[in-house]
Design an enzyme around this catalytic site. Structure first.
Site, PDB file in Angstrom:
ATOM      1  CB  THR A  74      36.473  97.570  44.449  1.00 26.87           C
ATOM      2  OG1 THR A  74      37.309  96.564  43.861  1.00 26.87           O
ATOM      3  CG2 THR A  74      35.925  97.068  45.772  1.00 26.87           C
ATOM      4  CG  HIS A 115      32.183 101.137  63.915  1.00 28.79           C
ATOM      5  ND1 HIS A 115      31.092 101.962  64.096  1.00 28.79           N
ATOM      6  CD2 HIS A 115      31.805  99.915  64.365  1.00 28.79           C
ATOM      7  CE1 HIS A 115      30.110 101.280  64.635  1.00 28.79           C
ATOM      8  NE2 HIS A 115      30.507 100.023  64.808  1.00 28.79           N
TER       9      HIS A 115
END
Length: 498
Positions: free
Chosen positions: A417, A469
């Site tokens: 993006t 994560h």
């Protein structure tokens, strides 16, 4: 002598533009510095003026057409030049053809298109016609909005809209009847009164694409707006003036004193329902925040090597490949190489399993009038720079025009993006599920940097990598981001595979 009218040179961050409004037509006499046409980009509207006195002999690109920098869009001849083509015979022939139409009438039903398997229903977003309107074959009648794409329903035959059974906002199913067209003898009668009704019910022909978008964003009724432009065209100033007048409270009789005690001024509000696309975006973003262990790591890169490379080869590149050499092709190439080195970033979580992908489909975030979408550029590892630039441009144009298909929206292993085109200096992008990571690019800004013990002014850009994560550890995420940084600061690495 004929003078070519060209699109102005576009800024580096702007790939193309649209012809917004022509203020002249073929055969019109123009004077030096007279505004001929408005060219609209993602950010500004550029005025193109006449370089000399003369006559418009040819207009090559109509309103709404997509154009590139320095593209020829019209020609101006000497004052005594004749137009390249005459419109009168066309009008006469069209009238002659209209008189030959048969008086037999046929009712044709307008249906919702067949919806994709993953889409249960759809919503009627915008009707572009009303009951009694005359329509041509293949004219866009209505926009049908699903969770992912907008489908255009066109007229199968020329005729008159005799019935509309479902209004805007209604939920419809695939192949459901939503309107009827009476084809045949009723069409000429409706067309004879179309000229007198054009001011009361303006359609697409009296509004440029930018004005139509502004009317849609403000939720206004275009039929109530009076155009002050040439031939009754509605301008942006007309829309703004109408919106400001509509927001002002109506003046009542001077009797009540309550108005003095509680003045409202311009403090108004408007409640509109969310579009299906906006609902889907909201739900997916909230799901990403709630269902992932999302973390963001940052770095910065010196963009001078890429900017110097583009400056040196952009003209030759465009001449050879027919595409502008932008920054996105470098970003995609660097990301693909980094994904090869860190497979976990190119993976996804499916239940208790980790799915590793041996292909490289990159989602490109595209801002559209209806919201942010992420179409997929597939097999990026097999593309060269020109193919990447052309692929991204095609997806951006489809997104702007609402032409993206469900297949182009599905899949993707990683997302890029670029908020820098809007001026964003730093952000924390949200993961595009079920992907594992997303890379955010930002504004390129000159900053003082320490180089070999000296202070230099360099064009710097922040990078932001948001990742899950649960799957990607800190070592892998930082390594991935550093790899992207090294490849962009030394583009030769992309060619040497080092």
């Amino acid at each position: 002598m004929t003078t070519e009218i060209k699109v102005p040179v576009l800024p580096e961050s702007v790939a193309d533009a649209s012809v917004a409004t022509w203020h002249v037509k073929v055969g019109d006499k123009v004077s030096r510095d007279q505004n001929l046409v408005d060219i609209e980009t993602d950010k500004v509207v550029l005025e193109v003026v006449a370089p000399d006195d003369g006559v418009i002999t040819e207009i090559l690109e109509e309103e709404g057409a997509t154009v590139l920098g320095e593209q020829v869009i019209a020609k101006v001849g000497a004052a005594d030049s004749a137009p390249a083509s005459s419109e009168a015979p066309k009008k006469d022939s069209s009238k002659a053809e209209a008189t030959k139409e048969t008086k037999e009438t046929t009712v044709v039903k307008i249906k919702v298109p067949v919806l994709p398997e993953s889409v249960a229903d759809a919503t009627i977003a915008t009707w572009h016609v009303q009951e009694g309107d005359t329509v041509e074959r293949d004219q866009n009648l209505v926009d049908i909005e699903t969770d992912k794409v907008v489908l255009e329903v066109v007229a199968p035959e020329a005729g008159v809209i005799s019935k509309i059974t479902n209004g805007e906002g209604d939920t419809v199913l695939g192949e459901q009847d939503i309107a009827e067209i009476t084809a045949g003898g009723a069409a000429p009668a409706a067309s004879s009164s179309s000229e007198s009704d054009s001011e009361a019910e303006p359609g697409d022909e009296v509004m440029s694409p930018s004005v139509r978008r502004l009317v849609s964003e403000k939720g206004l009724d275009a039929s109530k707006i009076k155009g002050s432009g040439k031939n009754g065209k509605i301008t942006k100033e007309d829309v703004e003036a109408f919106a400001s007048n509509a927001s002002k409270p109506a003046k009542s009789a001077p009797a009540p004193q309550a108005a003095v005690q509680a003045p409202t001024g311009d403090r108004t509000q408007k409640r509109v329902p969310m579009t299906r696309l906006r609902k889907t975006i909201a739900n997916r973003l909230l799901e990403a925040k709630n269902s992932t262990a999302m973390l963001t790591t940052f770095n910065e890169i010196n963009m001078k090597p890429i900017m110097d490379l583009r400056k040196q080869y952009k003209d030759v590149f465009e001449e050879r490949h027919g595409a502008r050499l932008g920054f996105m092709s470098f970003y995609v190439k660097a990301v693909v190489e980094a994904l090869k080195r860190f497979p976990a970033v190119n993976a996804s979580i499916d239940g208790d399993d980790i799915v590793y992908h041996n292909y490289f489909d990159v989602s490109i975030a595209v801002s559209t009038p209806r919201g942010l979408v992420t179409p997929v550029l597939r097999d990026c590892d097999k593309m060269n720079f020109a193919e990447i630039e052309n692929g991204i441009r095609a997806l951006a144009l489809k997104g702007r025009d609402g032409k993206l298909t469900v297949e182009e929206m599905q899949g993707g292993n990683f997302t890029i993006t670029n908020g820098g085109v809007f001026g964003s200096l730093l952000s924390t992008p949200i993961i595009n599920l079920p992907q594992t990571a997303i890379l955010g690019m930002h504004k390129i800004q000159d900053r003082p940097m320490a180089v070999n013990g000296k202070v230099e002014i360099l064009p710097m850009m922040y990078l932001a990598l948001s990742y899950d994560h649960r799957l990607v550890d800190g070592k892998e995420s930082v390594g991935f981001l550093v790899t992207v940084k090294e490849l962009l600061e030394d583009p030769a690495r992309l060619l040497l595979d080092i």
